[in-house]
Design a protein around this motif. Structure first.
Motif, PDB file in Angstrom:
ATOM      1  N   ALA A 172       0.862  -1.188   0.000  1.00  0.00           N
ATOM      2  CA  ALA A 172       0.000   0.000   0.000  1.00  0.00           C
ATOM      3  C   ALA A 172       0.900   1.241   0.000  1.00  0.00           C
ATOM      4  O   ALA A 172       1.159   1.857   1.039  1.00  0.00           O
ATOM      5  N   PHE A 173       1.387   1.604  -1.171  1.00  0.00           N
ATOM      6  CA  PHE A 173       2.321   2.719  -1.291  1.00  0.00           C
ATOM      7  C   PHE A 173       1.616   4.050  -1.027  1.00  0.00           C
ATOM      8  O   PHE A 173       0.497   4.285  -1.507  1.00  0.00           O
ATOM      9  N   ASP A 174       2.292   4.937  -0.322  1.00  0.00           N
ATOM     10  CA  ASP A 174       1.812   6.310  -0.216  1.00  0.00           C
ATOM     11  C   ASP A 174       1.956   6.994  -1.573  1.00  0.00           C
ATOM     12  O   ASP A 174       2.962   6.816  -2.272  1.00  0.00           O
ATOM     13  N   GLY A 175       0.959   7.777  -1.946  1.00  0.00           N
ATOM     14  CA  GLY A 175       1.029   8.509  -3.203  1.00  0.00           C
ATOM     15  C   GLY A 175       0.687   7.693  -4.426  1.00  0.00           C
ATOM     16  O   GLY A 175       0.931   8.128  -5.564  1.00  0.00           O
ATOM     17  N   LEU A 176       0.127   6.493  -4.226  1.00  0.00           N
ATOM     18  CA  LEU A 176      -0.192   5.640  -5.376  1.00  0.00           C
ATOM     19  C   LEU A 176      -1.165   6.326  -6.327  1.00  0.00           C
ATOM     20  O   LEU A 176      -1.008   6.253  -7.553  1.00  0.00           O
ATOM     21  N   ALA A 177      -2.168   7.001  -5.781  1.00  0.00           N
ATOM     22  CA  ALA A 177      -3.146   7.676  -6.641  1.00  0.00           C
ATOM     23  C   ALA A 177      -2.472   8.748  -7.503  1.00  0.00           C
ATOM     24  O   ALA A 177      -2.802   8.912  -8.684  1.00  0.00           O
TER      25      ALA A 177
END
Length: 496
Positions: free
Chosen positions: A146-151
């Motif tokens: 669940a990477f930060d900034g994926l969106a």
């Protein structure tokens, strides 16, 4: 019995073949359109090859084709499994492109109701089975962190996939690719796409020790790790044989020297010091949770600059640069372009078609599977598992596991009392936890002790190979053909 098998990889197909020979009616479900499990065309990543040589990576009664190379490709392994299906007449047992949506115990817990859905069709009516075999694999459900900034990455046109979802080099051509991980799939993918990608960056939270396929460019690694001696270089939970007791007792210095020598040659051959890629710890750690071969061309491309490796680091977040292009911000403070992110970050170990109550009866309070011999749960009736033991000899291990299940269903196994089995499995999982420092795949990791697992299963059935036959395997790679008569010996015993 009428038996449902979920999964058409090595374990599922071996279960179907063996149990059919014992007179059972077997149905094999798989949501993919072909057999193969992790080798299916829908799951295998570009550049996938076996870690085993073809001589050791086969069922006992069907060698790999002679024209196959020493290390077959994913496509060749899948074709081999198609041949296995044809050879043993398993086609009618297969329900491909059919996902098991739910499997639930009947009200009286005397069987299972299996609900499935064929691709493009509505969910069907539940079908009753006397026994259920879970063979959905421990390497089939990839983890994407669940990477930060994926969106933000996706809005900028970036893409994130698991390694098993990268089926074509064209997806990486002229892209700035970030490969996350340092296991087999991560290094395989990096080496494969290196020549076509604009840039290839490997982000490795922890480096793993790798072993060349040919040590000193001459000695095939199969003579090192695919023998009983190679397995015995690492301490098993119990030391049963005289040789193991010697190697981990009076001969420990000899054993340690052998392991260290292999490590020294590997480090020099792969130029790990020159590349700054010497893993932390000792070379013996190679067997802590997995044994990984060096990918052809990987270190050469690192040396040439086609692949860059950021060691002991991870992705903190995704963002965009001043031009709006997607980038990854790493924990070492650097940033790298990230048009395509490929995750070789492991797999979930879960059985999605079982409800929460049944799943809870399979696991301990830490989420580890508690399966006797990696097959039999304590508290769920009419259920066994197949292939829930990562092995260097997956086909052979699957086949012997199927024979054990056949013996269990025939009532010829003299199992220890339930409480003894509980204690045995709890001790085994605790040992796994300590040995692997938590990387034991929720209790399903037995690498590198594949032959110990085979011996234990056959020992329960009093079907083990003779002493001389096993002694041969101490110096020569294990040949699955040595186990060809095991199924027939059990069939003769039970009158099947």
């Amino acid at each position: 019995m009428k038996i449902a098998v979920v999964g058409a990889g090595f374990a599922g197909l071996a279960s179907a073949k063996v149990l059919t020979e014992f007179g059972h009616q077997v149905v094999v479900f798989d949501k993919t359109p072909d057999v193969g499990g992790v080798w299916s065309a829908t799951r295998r990543y570009t550049g996938l090859y076996t870690q085993n040589n073809k001589g050791s990576y086969s069922f006992s009664d069907l060698p790999m084709p002679k024209h196959y190379p020493e290390w077959p490709s994913g496509e060749q392994v899948q074709a081999y499994l198609e041949q296995y299906v044809e050879t043993h007449g398993l086609s009618e047992a297969l329900r491909l492109s059919t996902e098991v949506v739910r499997a639930e115990l009947t009200d009286t817990e005397d069987g299972w109701l299996v609900t499935s859905r064929h691709a493009g069709e509505a969910v069907g009516d539940p079908e009753r089975f006397d026994h259920l075999i879970v063979a959905n694999g421990i390497f089939s459900d990839p983890v994407i962190p669940a990477f930060d900034g994926l969106a933000e990455l996706l809005r900028a046109g970036g893409k994130v996939v698991a390694a098993s979802q990268l089926s074509s080099l064209e997806e990486a051509r002229d892209k700035n690719v970030v490969v996350v991980g340092y296991g087999k799939s991560a290094c395989d993918v990096a080496a494969e796409i290196g020549p076509v990608a604009a840039t290839t960056t490997v982000v490795a939270r922890q480096l793993l020790w790798k072993l060349p396929k040919k040590l000193g460019k001459a000695l095939n690694y199969k003579y090192l790790l695919l023998t009983r001696l190679g397995e015995a270089l690492f301490r098993y939970q119990t030391l049963d044989s005289g040789m193991e007791k010697f190697l981990h007792g009076p001969g420990d210095a000899v054993r340690g020297s052998m392991v260290s020598s292999v490590g020294a040659v590997s480090k020099k051959q792969l130029r790990l010091e020159d590349l700054g890629l010497v893993p932390r710890g000792e070379f013996s750690d190679i067997a802590r949770s997995t044994v990984s071969l060096a990918t052809d061309g990987f270190y050469e491309q690192v040396s040439d600059g086609a692949i860059s490796v950021h060691r002991d680091t991870e992705i903190k977040r995704f963002t965009t640069d001043d031009g709006g292009a997607p980038v990854a911000v790493l924990s070492d403070g650097s940033t790298v372009r990230a048009d395509l992110v490929v995750c070789g970050t492991g797999f979930h170990q879960r059985v999605p078609f079982l409800d929460q109550e049944v799943t809870g009866r399979l696991l301990d309070d830490r989420g580890n599977f508690h399966l006797y011999r990696q097959i039999l749960p304590h508290d769920v009736p009419h259920l066994t598992f197949a292939g829930y033991n990562s092995s260097l000899f997956s086909p052979l291990s699957a086949e012997i596991g199927a024979v054990w299940t056949a013996g269990y269903l025939a009532g010829v196994l003299e199992l220890p009392p339930l409480e003894v089995r509980r204690e045995h499995v709890a001790d085994r999982v605790d040992w796994m936890e300590k040995r692997t420092e938590g990387k034991h795949a929720r209790g399903t990791n037995v690498i590198p002790f594949s032959m110990h697992q085979v011996d234990e299963l056959l020992g329960d059935l009093d079907l083990n190979l003779s002493g001389p036959a096993r002694a041969k395997q101490w110096l020569l790679p294990v040949d699955p053909k040595a186990y060809r008569g095991v199924t027939d010996r059990l069939r003769a015993r039970v009158g099947a």
